[in-house]
Design an enzyme around this catalytic site. Structure first.
Site, PDB file in Angstrom:
ATOM      1  N   CYS A 333      35.771  16.795  -2.793  1.00  0.00           N
ATOM      2  CA  CYS A 333      35.925  17.579  -1.396  1.00  0.00           C
ATOM      3  C   CYS A 333      35.314  19.073  -1.611  1.00  0.00           C
ATOM      4  CB  CYS A 333      37.363  17.648  -1.084  1.00  0.00           C
ATOM      5  SG  CYS A 333      37.807  18.117   0.515  1.00  0.00           S
ATOM      6  N   HIS A 430      39.167  11.672  -0.716  1.00  0.00           N
ATOM      7  CA  HIS A 430      40.430  11.887  -1.656  1.00  0.00           C
ATOM      8  C   HIS A 430      40.917  10.333  -1.910  1.00  0.00           C
ATOM      9  CE1 HIS A 430      40.439  16.188  -2.017  1.00  0.00           C
ATOM     10  NE2 HIS A 430      40.281  16.095  -0.334  1.00  0.00           N
TER      11      HIS A 430
END
Length: 487
Positions: A333, A430
């Site tokens: 991310c 994630h």
């Protein structure tokens, strides 16, 4: 008839989240339909919900303990810190604005109707709602307009159990002092107290327990020893992160730079659970270790700010030396965005508008956009096809030549980027290490093996936590204090 009870603490990080998770599992094992709820949370470690929103990671774990899918109604107000004085405000799962602390403190009372709306909607489908407070109800400077503790308890008519943390010391003063600071109407909401995180011989605290009960008039529902397997469950607060050594020689060493605005660092939990993996959290002022197999750059709530901090520690120089030694780098991310050529935030979504050069280890560029991606994901790893489940929570789009070497297929699209030699990778996904097959293949690529079944381990730990509470708390009495909801 739905009933509810609230767990409040004498301060932050006294173990409320873990207690509620254990109580959710204990209530579920009694055959109750139970739902967790936290009116207001502050955390950069969020979970994506199936309805396209986000909630605190602790509420997602509590939902799992309760046997429910996470839902935005479980945490209707989420504050995600972006600076020392400002945070992103997420209401019922959706980003609403960025607010300075003083403004939020002034205006938060207007959110009570939203909080109660989510609470009653959630309660309509449950026998029992277990509610977690935030911080301490004795913070008199925050009491006006409160929606997190007694303001909510009184508005919803929900009794409270107050929890103190004996590991910090001064637990008698914590609980007796909290009573002294509350006004009469707030005090009337408290139905009992409990002590958490005791170490040693429980009998040594009998007199202290009795003294609290005598001074407050509240019954004690139990003294809970430290639950040593808590580290096996996903952590929500940065202060819960700890380096963990491996149980074996020749372990895979994963170095993680500790960024000020780290977000969604539960990515580390499955790696920490591996007996053959040593996860080292590298604090500011220390170099990245020269013997690491992998440097993992985690997510960030303020990517450009954390990138500047990364450089200020000299970690950019350490990272290049790590690659020269043959090491691997993974950015997730915000960490993925940092690895590229540049990060542009023309509208100032995460700080002052502008563009900063990235670390230049991937041929990609990122532009922050106002539309936020929040969604659970089902993916496969490329090229072996190992199944992966995870989630995306991010602003920005990342494009560039190294995207042609994307190494995940997410619902039909190629995700991620990799350097030509494959030793530098990035992705927006994630939670991918929670998938045992993927984690096994990834560690094999680093020359190490996997020895853990992570998801099964989380379930076993939740059961062990419930057993622990059944032993040391009077769970029946505590659940018996839950009150019917007002019509």
């Amino acid at each position: 008839m739905t009933r509810a009870i609230m767990i409040q603490g004498t301060g932050s990080n006294v173990g409320k989240s873990l207690l509620v998770a254990g109580l959710c599992r204990a209530a579920r094992r009694r055959g109750l339909s139970v739902a967790p709820f936290k009116p207001q949370n502050m955390s950069n470690n969020a979970a994506a919900t199936a309805d396209g929103g986000e909630i605190g990671r602790a509420q997602a774990l509590q939902a799992r303990a309760a046997g429910r899918a996470p839902h935005t109604d479980m945490n209707p107000v989420l504050l995600k810190p972006e600076s020392e004085t400002g945070a992103q405000l997420v209401v019922q799962g959706r980003r609403r604005s960025t607010q300075e602390a003083a403004r939020y403190q002034r205006d938060k009372g207007a959110l009570l109707d939203v909080v109660l709306e989510s609470f009653h909607r959630l309660a309509a489908g449950a026998d029992l709602v277990l509610i977690e407070g935030a911080g301490s109800p004795a913070e008199t400077n925050l009491r006006r307009g409160d929606i997190a503790n007694m303001g909510f308890a009184r508005a919803a008519g929900v009794p409270v159990v107050l929890v103190g943390d004996i590991d910090r010391g001064g637990v008698i003063a914590q609980i007796v002092g909290t009573q002294a600071m509350l006004d009469a109407d707030d005090r009337a909401m408290i139905a009992g107290f409990a002590i958490n995180r005791f170490r040693g011989d429980l009998a040594l605290f009998d007199a202290g327990r009795d003294d609290i009960a005598a001074r407050t008039g509240w019954p004690c529902l139990g003294v809970v020893p430290w639950f040593h397997d808590a580290w096996r469950l996903p952590a929500e607060d940065m202060m819960d992160i700890a380096s963990r050594g491996a149980d074996q020689d020749g372990a895979c060493k994963v170095a993680v730079p500790q960024l000020p605005r780290m977000a969604n660092f539960d990515d580390l939990d499955p790696l920490s659970a591996e007996p053959s993996v040593a996860v080292e959290i590298v604090p500011p002022g220390r170099p990245l270790p020269g013997d690491a197999d992998l440097v993992l750059i985690p997510g960030s709530k303020s990517t450009r700010g954390d990138l500047s901090f990364f450089r200020a520690q000299g970690w950019d120089i350490d990272l290049k030396a790590h690659l020269r030694r043959g090491g691997h780098v993974l950015g997730l991310c915000g960490g993925y965005q940092m690895l590229g050529r540049s990060i542009a935030d023309p509208d100032g979504l995460e700080g002052p508008p502008g563009t900063d050069p990235g670390l230049g280890l991937l041929e990609v560029e990122t532009v922050m956009r106002g539309d936020k991606t929040v969604s659970p994901r089902v993916a496969t790893a490329l090229p072996d096809g190992a199944p992966v489940t995870g989630y995306e929570i991010h602003l920005g789009r990342t494009e560039g030549p190294d995207r042609a070497r994307g190494w995940l297929s997410v619902e039909g699209r190629i995700e991620g980027a990799a350097s030509p030699d494959g030793r530098v990778r990035g992705s927006y996904l994630h939670g991918l290490f929670a998938s045992d097959g993927f984690r096994t293949a990834y560690l094999r690529g680093l020359g190490h093996r996997s020895d853990a079944a992570y998801e099964a381990g989380v379930e076993a730990t939740l059961d062990a936590l419930a057993d622990h509470l059944e032993t040391y708390l009077d769970v029946d009495a505590l659940l018996g204090l839950a009150a019917p909801l007002r019509g």
